[in-house]
Every structure is written in structure tokens, then in C-alpha cells.
Write an enzyme that holds these catalytic residues in place. Structure first.
Site, PDB file in Angstrom:
ATOM      1  N   HIS A  53      37.969  36.797  38.267  1.00 41.39           N
ATOM      2  CA  HIS A  53      38.264  37.590  39.465  1.00 41.39           C
ATOM      3  C   HIS A  53      39.676  38.155  39.456  1.00 41.39           C
ATOM      4  O   HIS A  53      40.159  38.645  40.472  1.00 41.39           O
ATOM      5  CB  HIS A  53      38.021  36.760  40.730  1.00 41.39           C
ATOM      6  CG  HIS A  53      36.576  36.773  41.131  1.00 41.39           C
ATOM      7  ND1 HIS A  53      35.577  36.539  40.229  1.00 41.39           N
ATOM      8  CD2 HIS A  53      35.967  37.031  42.309  1.00 41.39           C
ATOM      9  CE1 HIS A  53      34.411  36.635  40.845  1.00 41.39           C
ATOM     10  NE2 HIS A  53      34.619  36.940  42.115  1.00 41.39           N
ATOM     11  N   ASP A 101      42.148  33.195  50.518  1.00 39.59           N
ATOM     12  CA  ASP A 101      41.230  33.699  51.552  1.00 39.59           C
ATOM     13  C   ASP A 101      39.782  33.599  51.083  1.00 39.59           C
ATOM     14  O   ASP A 101      38.876  33.374  51.871  1.00 39.59           O
ATOM     15  CB  ASP A 101      41.503  35.181  51.847  1.00 39.59           C
ATOM     16  CG  ASP A 101      42.886  35.401  52.410  1.00 39.59           C
ATOM     17  OD1 ASP A 101      43.495  34.427  52.865  1.00 39.59           O
ATOM     18  OD2 ASP A 101      43.343  36.557  52.390  1.00 39.59           O
ATOM     19  N   GLU A 155      48.220  34.845  59.231  1.00 40.03           N
ATOM     20  CA  GLU A 155      48.100  35.914  58.240  1.00 40.03           C
ATOM     21  C   GLU A 155      47.988  37.229  59.005  1.00 40.03           C
ATOM     22  O   GLU A 155      47.802  37.212  60.228  1.00 40.03           O
ATOM     23  CB  GLU A 155      46.825  35.650  57.426  1.00 40.03           C
ATOM     24  CG  GLU A 155      46.820  36.321  56.095  1.00 40.03           C
ATOM     25  CD  GLU A 155      45.622  35.918  55.236  1.00 40.03           C
ATOM     26  OE1 GLU A 155      45.469  34.727  54.919  1.00 40.03           O
ATOM     27  OE2 GLU A 155      44.845  36.811  54.891  1.00 40.03           O
TER      28      GLU A 155
END
Ligand SMILES: Cc1cc2nc3c(=O)[nH]c(=O)nc-3n(C[C@H](O)[C@H](O)[C@H](O)COP(=O)(O)OP(=O)(O)OC[C@H]3O[C@@H](n4cnc5c(N)ncnc54)[C@H](O)[C@@H]3O)c2cc1C
Length: 416
Positions: free
Chosen positions: A90, A153, A266
Site C-alpha cells: 500500500h 487511519d 485529526e
């Protein structure tokens, strides 16, 4: 002394082995795992970034550290043969690829380690470098009621993959990135040695591997600090039109003591218009609660800001949650009317981006190219950055998220 992976010495015998077929290489390496020829269509030739595609020589699925050690030893004796560990692929710039080289698919080792360790009143979990964080979460919470303290996240990422970067989410202001929440690693070094390291044992290797993009060793096991998992999370979003107020509030929240602030802080930037991907509709508030732009003042600029916060609680704390949350929200200067909140289980909160992934896959944008950029901006430059970059260069959005993580430099673990 740290050897870089793929740093090499010429060895004709070893090189000739590479001309052999897959089964004889596997036999000569005495691998317990498997090995297959590289292919441009194999998973090892792609990553999430979708910007690069290269063909590896072999894709190796090791059974554990011993196999990885044998592979790295072969590469270290062979000229121009590179090795890359691949977690879940990723990353975005081909970091987990090796053109004409050996890609080690760490997913085959994901179940090798999972041990809960109470040590001197604290709790830790030993997990495999190839384990996915989403599995670490669900197994830790369901079996022990504990969970790691610092997250990303999105959790379909491997332990080794994020520890080779940093691993940042809305908990990093308190506990530092994931790399600051590891106390011990088992690593296969560039010479193929299986070595345990920590802040006090082989510390140069430990700090080289953490954030080392796989260039200083391959993580086969990590010992991660845990905290008691809350049952529930109150997940809140509030919207700002002024950057100074947004950053002032974010800074206020991240500098409060533990227990006197939110557990997750955040934010993100979005366009002040009705564009479905970049504007108001891209900011989901409560289910059924549409973004109402009439609350935004006429003087607001080209972009708006959303502060996303979360408050952890146990079911038994429920009566006191409203008081604590309302007390904190009462100190913030968001736009009246642009607040939403929802109560979800702790695991559902942490798996929120995994659910968004399903929607993005359904609309076909998951497989497109992702030229992402991460930047650290200091407090003294951030207002200027907002004016020049967000309000001007990116005023029409980027067709994806523009996230802001308020961080404290003091929370990053560094070598002495
Ligand atoms: C949808 C999405 C959301 C993301 N969200 C966040 C986020 O919130 N916060 C954040 O910090 N990052 C985030 N990232 C970035 C992500 O953390 C990094 O790209 C991470 O490296 C990906 O992990 P991976 O397991 O896929 O690693 P890979 O892409 O497979 O590998 C990344 C690097 O780590 C090396 N590596 C992999 N495994 C090991 C190992 N066991 N030992 C040593 N080196 C290894 C590889 O060689 C490569 O250099 C996100 C990425 C995506 C795609």
C-alpha cells in the site's frame, strides 16, 4: 554496523543458482515456504500508488525468519540482486518492489507470532511483521480487551509496512507515531542474520529499521505497547471557516493532559463549494445529517476545515460522557450548526476507513493512480502554508482527502 539490504559481494556460484528453475532454487535454499517466478501481472509488480510497475525475478513466500535469512544471504552474495520486503503493497512509489530482484511477501508469515505479554504492570503484544493491523486489532480486543495505542487511519496495512514508515493517525499527538510504540523487534539484517533489537540492545539497528523503508532489515516480529481498549467512542466532526481558529483549537486539544482532552484529534481541508468529491457533500456528518452551507459566512475563503475528534469511554462511564465532551466542545470555536456526532464501538471507529474502502472500490476509484504527498509543516509556517497551498494552489481540491495531523515533535521516539 548496519548492512543495507541488497548491498552485495560478487559470487559466481550464487549467481548461477539464479539461472536455475524455481524448484531447484527453492531446494538449494532449503526453504520451508514457497517461491514463484516473477511476473508483471503478479501482486509484487504493483502497489497502491499505481505509478510504477516492475517485474521481480522471484516472489518468495517465506514460512518465517529462517527462510527470509536464507534469501537475504543469497542476495548479499550475488551482484546486483536486490531484495524488497512486501507488506500489503500500500505504499505509492514502488518502495515494496524489486526490479529483477527478490520480493519477499510477508503475508505468508502473518500468523507466526501472536503473544500477549503482561510485563511489570504494562501490557504488550508480540506480532508478526507481516500481520495486518486490522487483525491485530480484532484479535487483541476480542481475546484480551487490550489494543495498541497508536494507529493509522486505515488498517489493511502490515505491522512491518507501517513501522518502516512511521504510522500516523489522530492518536499520534499523545503516543507518538506507531514507531514510538514498539519496544523490541526481531529483524533479518542485510547480512541475513536474525537479530533482536531494542532501545538498549543493538539500538543502532532498532532506530535504523523503524522508519527505515525496509533498507536496514526486515521486521519479522514486533513488540507493541498496549492499552486497555475502551468499549465505545464518541466520534465528532466540527467545521471551521477560519484556519487560525481551526489550528488554535487543534493545538489547544493536543497540548492538554491525558484525561483532559479527546483521545483522537485529526483534521482535513475541503472546498467551500458543492463539488461532490471535494466540496461540502464530501464531508459526511451524521447519517441523515446533510451539510448545510447556509451556516458558512459570506466572507469564508475558498476552503473550509473539519476537525475530527473522538472520546473513548467504557459502557459504565456513559452518564459522564456528555459532560466531559460538552465541556471540551464548549471551548472550541467551530461554525455554529456544523457539528455532528455519533457513538460507535471502538473497533468500528478504528475500522472506519476500511468501510470507506468498500464504497471507493464500488465506484472504481480505488484502483486508479494515487500520487500522494506527505509533508511535515512547522507551527511557524503553517498559516503561510494554508494561504499558499490550500487556499490558492489546491482551492479546487485534489479529488481525494487533504488530511491534517496535529503532532507534537516531543512524542517521536529517537535514538539518543
Ligand atoms: C488507503 C491508505 C491509507 C493510509 N493511511 C495511512 C495513515 O493513516 N497513516 C499512515 O501513517 N500511513 C497511511 N498509509 C500509508 C501506509 O502506512 C504506508 O504506505 C505503509 O508502508 C503501507 O504498509 P504496507 O504493509 O502496505 O507496506 P508496503 O507498501 O508493502 O511496504 C512499504 C515499505 O515498507 C517495507 N516493508 C514492508 N514490510 C516490511 C517488513 N516486515 N520489514 C521491513 N520493511 C518492510 C517495504 O519494503 C517498503 O519499503 C495509508 C496507505 C493507504 C493505501
Amino acid at each position: 554496523m548496519i548492512a543495507y539490504l541488497g548491498r552485495i559481494v560478487h559470487d559466481n556460484d550464487a549467481e548461477s543458482k539464479l539461472d536455475d528453475d524455481v524448484s531447484s532454487i527453492s531446494k538449494s535454499l532449503d526453504l520451508q515456504g514457497s517461491i514463484e517466478k516473477g511476473d508483471v501481472s503478479s501482486l509484487a509488480s504493483k502497489d497502491f500508488g499505481g505509478l510504477y510497475s516492475v517485474k521481480p525475478l522471484f516472489l518468495i513466500k517465506p514460512s518465517g525468519a529462517e527462510d527470509i535469512s536464507r534469501v537475504v544471504k543469497l542476495a548479499s552474495r550475488t551482484s546486483n540482486l536486490t531484495v524488497a520486503a512486501r507488506g500489503n503493497g500500500h505504499s505509492i512509489n514502488g518502495q515494496a518492489m524489486a526490479e529483477g530482484g527478490l520480493v519477499i511477501d510477508m503475508s505468508s508469515t502473518e500468523k507466526n507470532h501472536f503473544e500477549f505479554l503482561p510485563i511489570n504492570g504494562s501490557h504488550y503484544i508480540d506480532v508478526s511483521g507481516g500481520a495486518l493491523w486490522e487483525d491485530v486489532l480484532t484479535r487483541c480486543v476480542s481475546r484480551y480487551g487490550y489494543a495498541p495505542r497508536s494507529w493509522t487511519d486505515y488498517l489493511s496495512l502490515t505491522v512491518g509496512g507501517t513501522l518502516s514508515n512511521a504510522g500516523v493517525s489522530g492518536q499520534a499527538f499523545r503516543y507518538g507515531p506507531q514507531t514510538s510504540n514498539v519496544t523490541e523487534l526481531e529483524v533479518v539484517t542485510g547480512k541475513g542474520e536474525i537479530t533482536v533489537c531494542s532501545e538498549t540492545l543493538n539500538s543502532e539497528l532498532f532506530f535504523g529499521v523503524l522508519g527505515g523503508l525496509g533498507q536496514f532489515g526486515i521486521i519479522t516480529r514486533a513488540r507493541i505497547k498496549l492499552q486497555q481498549a475502551p468499549d465505545m467512542v464518541r466520534w465528532i466532526r466540527v467545521v471551521y471557516s477560519e484556519f487560525e481558529e481551526f489550528t488554535r483549537d487543534a493545538e489547544f486539544l493536543v497540548t492538554q493532559k491525558e484525561g483532559e482532552s479527546f483521545d483522537y484529534v485529526e483534521g482535513f481541508v475541503f472546498c467551500n463549494n458543492d463539488d461532490p468529491f471535494n466540496g461540502w457533500p464530501s464531508v459526511p456528518l451524521d447519517p441523515g445529517h446533510e451539510f448545510n452551507p447556509t451556516h458558512i459566512s459570506q466572507t469564508a475563503g475558498s476552503v473550509l476545515y473539519c476537525l475530527e475528534v473522538a472520546f473513548h469511554y467504557r459502557n459504565s462511564d456513559h452518564p459522564t460522557v456528555d459532560t466531559a465532551v460538552n465541556g471540551l466542545l464548549g471551548r472550541l470555536r467551530f461554525v455554529e450548526g456544523l457539528k455532528s456526532q455519533v457513538d460507535v464501538s471502538y473497533t468500528k471507529f478504528l475500522l472506519r476507513v476500511n468501510r470507506a474502502e468498500e464504497q471507493v472500490k464500488a465506484n472504481g476509484t480505488w484502483d486508479g493512480p494515487h500520487p500522494w504527498l506527505n509533508l511535515f509543516v512547522s507551527k511557524s509556517d503553517v498559516v503561510n502554508f494554508d494561504r499558499t497551498v490550500f487556499k490558492t494552489m489546491l482551492k479546487d481540491g485534489v479529488g481525494g482527502p487533504m488530511l491534517i495531523y496535529p503532532l507534537l515533535r516531543s512524542k517521536e521516539k529517537r535514538s539518543a
